[in-house]
Design an enzyme around this catalytic site. Structure first.
Site, PDB file in Angstrom:
ATOM      1  N   ASP A   1       0.873  -1.160   0.000  1.00 28.25           N
ATOM      2  CA  ASP A   1       0.000   0.000   0.000  1.00 28.25           C
ATOM      3  C   ASP A   1       0.920   1.223   0.000  1.00 28.25           C
ATOM      4  O   ASP A   1       2.040   1.148   0.507  1.00 28.25           O
ATOM      5  CB  ASP A   1      -0.872  -0.041   1.260  1.00 28.25           C
ATOM      6  CG  ASP A   1      -1.632   1.239   1.472  1.00 28.25           C
ATOM      7  OD1 ASP A   1      -2.399   1.637   0.581  1.00 28.25           O
ATOM      8  OD2 ASP A   1      -1.448   1.855   2.535  1.00 28.25           O
TER       9      ASP A   1
ATOM     10  N   ASP B   1       0.044   4.949   0.928  1.00 29.46           N
ATOM     11  CA  ASP B   1      -0.121   5.932   2.002  1.00 29.46           C
ATOM     12  C   ASP B   1      -0.303   5.248   3.352  1.00 29.46           C
ATOM     13  O   ASP B   1      -1.210   4.447   3.534  1.00 29.46           O
ATOM     14  CB  ASP B   1      -1.313   6.836   1.697  1.00 29.46           C
ATOM     15  CG  ASP B   1      -1.142   7.549   0.361  1.00 29.46           C
ATOM     16  OD1 ASP B   1      -0.027   8.019   0.079  1.00 29.46           O
ATOM     17  OD2 ASP B   1      -2.120   7.621  -0.407  1.00 29.46           O
TER      18      ASP B   1
END
Length: 178
Positions: free
Chosen positions: A15, A17
Site C-alpha cells: 500500500d 499511504d
C-alpha cells in the site's frame, strides 16, 4: 524448508499511504512525500532477494475531483525517486460507493498486478496499514500482512491473520512463509 502447499513468495505489493510513505490525505504535492521509517532499507532488501515489488493504492481523490491524474503521477514519481523503482503500480481512482472491482478491499488491483508480473496470486503478498489492504490480498488468494499505525482500527488488527510491528517485521514474516 518450505511446505509443498505454501508457494514461495515471489513479489511483495505495498500500500502507498501509511505504509510506504506518511499518509497526507489527498496528497497532490510531491514535496510532501515522506518515506515511512526504514521503507527504503526494507525495499532494498526485498529487491536484493530477487523479489518483484509493486504498489497498490486507492486514490479516491481522483474520483472526488480533489486531484488530477498528473498530480497522482507526480507524487508516485517522487515515491519512486525516494524508494527506488517498482515493477508495477496499480491505482484505483474510484470512490467507496462506485462499486468497482479495483478499490481495496476488492481484489482487482492485486489480480492486475499479478497479471503484469506473470505470477499466481498465491506467489504474491500485500503489506498495508488497514484492514482493506489485507482483505484485498486474501480475496485475491494472496498473503496479506497488516502493519498497524495509530490510525488502524483495533478490529482490523484483531481480524488480520498476519500482523507485524513495522515493514521490516512484515517482510521477515513473509520470508519465513517461503
Amino acid at each position: 524448508m518450505g511446505s509443498s502447499k505454501t508457494p514461495q513468495i515471489r513479489a511483495v505489493l505495498f500500500d502507498r499511504d501509511g505504509t510506504l510513505v506518511v499518509d497526507v490525505p489527498y496528497n497532490g504535492e510531491p514535496a510532501l512525500v515522506r518515506p515511512m521509517p526504514d521503507a527504503k532499507a526494507v525495499l532494498d532488501s526485498v529487491r536484493r532477494k530477487g523479489l518483484s515489488t509493486g504498489v497498490v493504492s486507492n486514490q479516491s481523490g481522483l474520483g472526488r475531483g480533489l486531484l488530477v491524474q498528473a498530480q497522482v503521477d507526480q507524487v508516485n514519481a517522487r515515491v519512486e525517486q525516494l524508494l527506488g523503482p517498482f515493477d508495477v503500480w496499480e491505482i484505483c481512482p474510484h470512490m467507496d460507493g462506485d462499486g468497482c472491482g479495483c478499490r481495496k478491499p476488492a481484489p482487482g488491483m492485486v489480480y492486475s498486478a499479478c497479471r503484469k508480473l506473470g505470477l499466481e496470486t498465491s506467489e504474491v503478498a500485500l503489506i498495508g496499514d488497514i484492514g482493506a489492504d489485507v482483505e484485498a490480498a486474501e480475496a485475491a488468494g494472496a498473503v496479506g500482512v497488516l502493519v498497524p499505525t495509530p490510525l488502524t482500527r483495533p478490529e482490523e488488527v484483531s481480524r488480520a491473520r498476519l500482523v507485524a510491528p513495522d515493514l521490516a517485521g512484515a517482510v521477515r514474516l513473509l520470508l519465513e512463509l517461503a
